[in-house]
Design a protein around this motif. Sequence first.
Motif, PDB file in Angstrom:
ATOM      1  N   LYS A 166      90.461  20.349   1.910  1.00  0.00           N
ATOM      2  CA  LYS A 166      91.800  19.796   2.032  1.00  0.00           C
ATOM      3  C   LYS A 166      91.744  18.520   2.850  1.00  0.00           C
ATOM      4  N   ASN A 167      92.739  17.643   2.625  1.00  0.00           N
ATOM      5  CA  ASN A 167      92.912  16.446   3.434  1.00  0.00           C
ATOM      6  C   ASN A 167      94.205  16.570   4.224  1.00  0.00           C
ATOM      7  N   ALA A 168      94.143  16.295   5.507  1.00  0.00           N
ATOM      8  CA  ALA A 168      95.341  16.339   6.352  1.00  0.00           C
ATOM      9  C   ALA A 168      95.525  14.990   7.030  1.00  0.00           C
ATOM     10  N   GLU A 169      96.718  14.407   6.892  1.00  0.00           N
ATOM     11  CA  GLU A 169      97.038  13.134   7.540  1.00  0.00           C
ATOM     12  C   GLU A 169      97.933  13.421   8.749  1.00  0.00           C
ATOM     13  N   PHE A 170      97.588  12.842   9.876  1.00  0.00           N
ATOM     14  CA  PHE A 170      98.378  13.128  11.079  1.00  0.00           C
ATOM     15  C   PHE A 170      98.307  11.939  12.045  1.00  0.00           C
ATOM     16  N   PRO A 171      99.376  11.752  12.843  1.00  0.00           N
ATOM     17  CA  PRO A 171      99.372  10.680  13.844  1.00  0.00           C
ATOM     18  C   PRO A 171      98.761  11.174  15.152  1.00  0.00           C
ATOM     19  N   PHE A 172      98.169  10.256  15.894  1.00  0.00           N
ATOM     20  CA  PHE A 172      97.669  10.580  17.234  1.00  0.00           C
ATOM     21  C   PHE A 172      98.284   9.569  18.200  1.00  0.00           C
ATOM     22  N   HIS A 173      99.058  10.073  19.180  1.00  0.00           N
ATOM     23  CA  HIS A 173      99.691   9.218  20.186  1.00  0.00           C
ATOM     24  C   HIS A 173      98.801   9.182  21.422  1.00  0.00           C
ATOM     25  N   VAL A 174      98.243   8.011  21.675  1.00  0.00           N
ATOM     26  CA  VAL A 174      97.241   7.901  22.745  1.00  0.00           C
ATOM     27  C   VAL A 174      97.834   8.130  24.126  1.00  0.00           C
ATOM     28  N   ASP A 175      99.158   7.975  24.247  1.00  0.00           N
ATOM     29  CA  ASP A 175      99.767   8.121  25.566  1.00  0.00           C
ATOM     30  C   ASP A 175     100.113   9.568  25.915  1.00  0.00           C
ATOM     31  N   ARG A 176     100.156  10.453  24.901  1.00  0.00           N
ATOM     32  CA  ARG A 176     100.550  11.831  25.225  1.00  0.00           C
ATOM     33  C   ARG A 176      99.730  12.922  24.531  1.00  0.00           C
ATOM     34  N   ASP A 177      99.000  12.579  23.484  1.00  0.00           N
ATOM     35  CA  ASP A 177      98.204  13.593  22.788  1.00  0.00           C
ATOM     36  C   ASP A 177      96.805  13.703  23.391  1.00  0.00           C
ATOM     37  N   THR A 178      96.186  14.855  23.177  1.00  0.00           N
ATOM     38  CA  THR A 178      94.767  15.039  23.504  1.00  0.00           C
ATOM     39  C   THR A 178      94.063  15.529  22.247  1.00  0.00           C
ATOM     40  N   SER A 179      92.779  15.354  22.216  1.00  0.00           N
ATOM     41  CA  SER A 179      92.023  15.816  21.048  1.00  0.00           C
ATOM     42  C   SER A 179      92.153  17.324  20.874  1.00  0.00           C
ATOM     43  N   LEU A 180      92.199  18.052  21.979  1.00  0.00           N
ATOM     44  CA  LEU A 180      92.305  19.504  21.910  1.00  0.00           C
ATOM     45  C   LEU A 180      93.676  19.957  21.404  1.00  0.00           C
ATOM     46  N   SER A 181      94.729  19.276  21.845  1.00  0.00           N
ATOM     47  CA  SER A 181      96.066  19.672  21.389  1.00  0.00           C
ATOM     48  C   SER A 181      96.201  19.485  19.889  1.00  0.00           C
ATOM     49  N   VAL A 182      95.674  18.381  19.387  1.00  0.00           N
ATOM     50  CA  VAL A 182      95.743  18.118  17.947  1.00  0.00           C
ATOM     51  C   VAL A 182      94.866  19.105  17.184  1.00  0.00           C
ATOM     52  N   ALA A 183      93.665  19.353  17.692  1.00  0.00           N
ATOM     53  CA  ALA A 183      92.748  20.282  17.027  1.00  0.00           C
ATOM     54  C   ALA A 183      93.347  21.686  16.961  1.00  0.00           C
ATOM     55  N   LEU A 184      93.977  22.111  18.054  1.00  0.00           N
ATOM     56  CA  LEU A 184      94.608  23.435  18.076  1.00  0.00           C
ATOM     57  C   LEU A 184      95.737  23.517  17.062  1.00  0.00           C
ATOM     58  N   GLU A 185      96.535  22.458  16.984  1.00  0.00           N
ATOM     59  CA  GLU A 185      97.640  22.422  16.032  1.00  0.00           C
ATOM     60  C   GLU A 185      97.118  22.519  14.599  1.00  0.00           C
ATOM     61  N   MET A 186      96.028  21.850  14.316  1.00  0.00           N
ATOM     62  CA  MET A 186      95.468  21.877  12.967  1.00  0.00           C
ATOM     63  C   MET A 186      94.945  23.262  12.616  1.00  0.00           C
ATOM     64  N   GLN A 199      86.682  23.016  18.229  1.00  0.00           N
ATOM     65  CA  GLN A 199      85.692  22.176  18.897  1.00  0.00           C
ATOM     66  C   GLN A 199      85.255  21.019  18.001  1.00  0.00           C
ATOM     67  N   ILE A 200      85.000  21.297  16.728  1.00  0.00           N
ATOM     68  CA  ILE A 200      84.525  20.255  15.808  1.00  0.00           C
ATOM     69  C   ILE A 200      85.571  19.163  15.631  1.00  0.00           C
ATOM     70  N   ILE A 201      86.826  19.582  15.395  1.00  0.00           N
ATOM     71  CA  ILE A 201      87.900  18.598  15.182  1.00  0.00           C
ATOM     72  C   ILE A 201      88.125  17.759  16.437  1.00  0.00           C
ATOM     73  N   ALA A 202      88.126  18.408  17.606  1.00  0.00           N
ATOM     74  CA  ALA A 202      88.323  17.678  18.865  1.00  0.00           C
ATOM     75  C   ALA A 202      87.183  16.691  19.105  1.00  0.00           C
ATOM     76  N   GLY A 207      78.953  17.694   9.897  1.00  0.00           N
ATOM     77  CA  GLY A 207      78.860  18.817   8.966  1.00  0.00           C
ATOM     78  C   GLY A 207      79.694  18.538   7.734  1.00  0.00           C
ATOM     79  N   GLU A 208      80.644  19.422   7.434  1.00  0.00           N
ATOM     80  CA  GLU A 208      81.513  19.253   6.274  1.00  0.00           C
ATOM     81  C   GLU A 208      82.849  18.605   6.630  1.00  0.00           C
ATOM     82  N   PHE A 209      83.001  18.194   7.883  1.00  0.00           N
ATOM     83  CA  PHE A 209      84.254  17.578   8.341  1.00  0.00           C
ATOM     84  C   PHE A 209      84.130  16.060   8.319  1.00  0.00           C
ATOM     85  N   VAL A 210      85.133  15.396   7.771  1.00  0.00           N
ATOM     86  CA  VAL A 210      85.152  13.931   7.709  1.00  0.00           C
ATOM     87  C   VAL A 210      86.471  13.442   8.307  1.00  0.00           C
ATOM     88  N   LEU A 211      86.379  12.526   9.281  1.00  0.00           N
ATOM     89  CA  LEU A 211      87.566  11.933   9.905  1.00  0.00           C
ATOM     90  C   LEU A 211      87.571  10.438   9.640  1.00  0.00           C
TER      91      LEU A 211
END
Length: 442
Positions: free
Chosen positions: A349-369, A381-384, A321-325
């Motif tokens: 808007k553009n948001a830069e963020f780190p993803f730690h594969v050993d402790r992050d989940t797609s849902l946790s990051v999406a919720l934070e955003m 759902q879209i971000i995750a 859609g309108e989301f670009v990663l």
Amino acid sequence: MDPVEAEEQQTEPPDEETYAEADPTGRFIRYDEILGSGSVKTVYKAFDKLEGDEVAWSQTRIDDSVMGSSKKMALLNTEIQLLKTLRHKNIQKLFASWIDEDKKTVNIITEFCISGSLRQYRKKHKKVGIKAMKRWAIQILTGLEYLHSQEPAVIHRDLKCDNIFINGNDGTVKIGDFGLATILQQQKTKSVKGTLEFMAPELFTRDYNELVDVYSFGMCMLEMMTCEYPYSECQGQAHIYRKISQGIKPCVLSKVEDAGVRSFIEVCLAPVAERPTASELLKNSFLQKDGSIPVPPISVSLVSSVTKDGRQSASFVLLKGEFVLKGDMHVTDHIELVLRFPDPSGCFKNAEFPFHVDRDTSLSVALEMVEGFELPQGNIQIIAQLIDAFLLLLIPEWVPCVAVGQVVSKSAHSYIAKRIMNCRQPSSSVLDKSALPKLSTI
């Protein structure tokens, strides 16, 4: 008795003496059946003897301050005469009107919509699809566009689902109940009238234009989608007034899960300087899509670039859609991602963020955003999905938290095609908010 004859007897209007009241000309005769009522107004079912049609007869009590003022009575008559000239398929027709000075009432005869108000219809039919909602929205906006295009513009000022009527047999929607409508005039002081829950903040300043109707339309959409009255969480009118004045949206807005619907409503409720006109809303992409909102696939492409130190770099770019990663193909213990997304104001808007594969989940990051940038809940759902799709391309053994859906390759690259074929099913991961990444807007 013949069945046809019996049916004719049932639908034939009763004798005149069974009616409660007649208009001065005798053309319209009122039933005792009440279609709706408020603090100062009652609407009855009536009959038009000339045309043989059922109509609606509205009786509104006139305040003594109006009855005792020749200037106010003249203004009232002028406004009613204006409303008689309005002719549009999405505006309730006004056939006749008169003022009964003895009973201190304004009597208005309008066309009768068989299914009542949109609020009554929506409460009766709980399961209404998005396609029907869009048809209603288009018709309401078309009616507003007509009103606002008059010279001078006609502002309804009390638009709500109670004042929008529907014929359920063909889905025709009509704006009605112009008891509080007024001609837009160039004056500094204007009276504040309407239903508080649907009133735009600028109405309180008494310096407003026709965009107050667009705000009220947004509240109508909110009620249509949720079957709940805006600001029902408030304790009294003073609490509602305070929230509206401070620009605080009603809690029920959070119950609109569909990102497209919520974004459309939020555009209508934007500050007046950013609020679109009815004509502009009719061109909104949300209304241009017929039927249910399609679920766009995630498209993937490879982008090569040269870093500042002259080295070659390759990145995955994922679009939904309108989301670009975007993220580099290099795998480390953490990955730097950049997400471009539409915010509620309609900008990107553009948001830069780190993803730690050993402790992050797609849902946790999406919720934070979503929480950090105050985005609609449907965007989680879209971000995750985008994050999980990126990790599936990068890490063959990655187990996603959400169903990614369809993934297609824009560049038809064999590496991407192979990764897409190996996409795994989502796990039953529980959302963990204990380790959320820090976000920054760029």
